[in-house]
Scaffold this active site. Structure first.
Site, PDB file in Angstrom:
ATOM      1  N   GLU A 130      -0.137  -0.906   5.645  1.00 15.88           N
ATOM      2  CA  GLU A 130       0.865  -0.539   6.662  1.00 15.88           C
ATOM      3  C   GLU A 130       0.911   0.691   6.875  1.00 15.88           C
ATOM      4  O   GLU A 130       1.204   1.195   8.022  1.00 15.88           O
ATOM      5  CB  GLU A 130       2.279  -0.820   5.897  1.00 15.88           C
ATOM      6  N   ASP A 166       0.846  -1.119  -0.119  1.00 20.82           N
ATOM      7  CA  ASP A 166       0.116   0.154   0.057  1.00 20.82           C
ATOM      8  C   ASP A 166       0.874   1.278  -0.100  1.00 20.82           C
ATOM      9  O   ASP A 166       2.008   1.127   0.358  1.00 20.82           O
ATOM     10  CB  ASP A 166      -0.883  -0.023   1.276  1.00 20.82           C
TER      11      ASP A 166
END
Length: 362
Positions: free
Chosen positions: A128, A72
């Site tokens: 994350e 991400d």
């Protein structure tokens, strides 16, 4: 894009990953591509947990090395698609951390099993960049911990090609001052809680952070106001003011120690200190044989990691972990985020040589 070519050079693979937007919570399409590409690699067992993709060899080696990176990114800042200018590739996620993901994927696809000195595990995980409860690596640690078993974990977080050991812990607290409301035309009848916050800010301005050396790595702590909120209306003395404080602490402190320290900093003030959240740091762990070998192969002096990374999760599992990736941490989350293309190649060469136990690092 319908597929990823894991044998493309590191720059091309980085661009391919970057050009698939994957802001936290929307990693599904990119995870699908990564999963499909890894399933096409001979000799890998591939698993999926939400939008986290897992892969590993089972060669019966004496040790296992785990390479990890998150899929991400933070929200796009008008910096997609990727573009190359000279030796720099610009775009959201180039530095944090799709260039690192490209390196681990290329290694999985192009390093023959016969050359691997260790068994290899790959973890490409989701979420994350958001709150810890959504973190894909944390989810795997809770639900499928056997996938994280390793003698060494290398997170390909941006480190500018340096070995960054351990990480700081982080704690967020809210320091609240209270007063008494009154009409601002009759202010002597009230107590201004915003004015009372001056004592909190003075205490923070006077704070002198501690520095501590652990395994040759110097960790400098920091305690800072990161937000302030208060006020009722333009003609009312506020009866409450909240100062948000962030404490980045060295990994020799536990979360309990860090919380006690923050309470002690504001002792004697008429305030309420509330710990909102925290995450532990990670000790360098450089004495572990696998970590010691990695540092020797890289040939660089390890430095402390400033900031919190998922090495802390591995430390909690008793697994030595280091940060080592091609991105630049100073460029993470910026509009001008970019990565140096030679650094992608260098990072891959170092890891390839380590995994094969060769010394041709270039």
């Amino acid at each position: 894009m319908t597929s990823l070519d894991l044998t493309a050079d590191g720059a091309a693979l980085t661009a391919a990953l970057v050009d698939v937007p994957s802001v936290s919570g929307t990693e599904g399409p990119l995870a699908d591509l990564v999963e499909a590409a890894l399933r096409a690699v001979d000799g890998l067992e591939v698993g999926r947990d939400g939008d986290t993709v897992l892969a590993r060899t089972s060669l019966g080696r004496a040790r296992r090395v785990l390479l990890a990176g998150h899929l991400d990114t933070v929200p796009v800042a008008d910096n997609l698609p990727s573009r190359v200018e000279g030796t720099r590739m610009y775009g959201c996620g180039t530095s944090d951390m799709k260039s690192g993901v490209a390196v681990l994927l290329r290694l999985a696809a192009t390093l023959p099993a016969g050359e691997l000195a260790d068994d290899l595990t790959l973890v490409c995980y989701d979420n994350e960049e958001v709150e810890a409860a959504r973190n894909g690596l944390g989810r795997v640690a809770r639900t499928r911990p056997e996938w994280l078993a390793a003698d060494l974990a290398v997170l390909l977080e941006p480190t500018s090609g340096l070995v960054e050991a351990g990480c700081q812990g982080t704690l967020r607290a809210v320091v609240t001052t209270r007063g008494r409301r009154a009409h601002s035309a009759r202010s002597w009848l009230g107590v201004n809680a915003v004015h009372a916050a001056a004592s909190v800010l003075d205490r923070l301005a006077a704070y002198r952070p501690r520095s501590v050396e652990i395994d040759g790595c110097a960790y400098r702590e920091g305690l800072n106001a990161v937000g302030i909120a208060g006020g009722v209306a333009g003609n009312v003395l506020p009866d409450e003011c909240r100062v948000e404080v962030n404490f980045r602490f060295a990994p020799d402190r536990s979360e309990v120690d860090a919380a006690e320290h923050v309470h002690a900093v504001f002792a004697g003030l008429d305030v309420t200190v509330s710990i909102v959240d925290s995450a532990p740091g990670a000790l360098p762990g450089l004495a572990a044989p696998a970590a010691r070998d990695f540092v020797a192969d890289v040939g660089a002096v390890p430095v402390a990691k400033y900031g919190w990374t998922d090495v802390s999760r591995f430390a909690a599992l008793g697994i030595p972990a280091v940060n080592f990736g091609p991105g630049d941490p100073d460029l993470a989350h910026t509009r001008d985020e970019h990565v140096l293309l030679p650094r992608i190649a260098r990072c891959e060469a170092v890891l390839r040589a380590y995994l094969a136990r060769r010394k041709d690092l270039g």
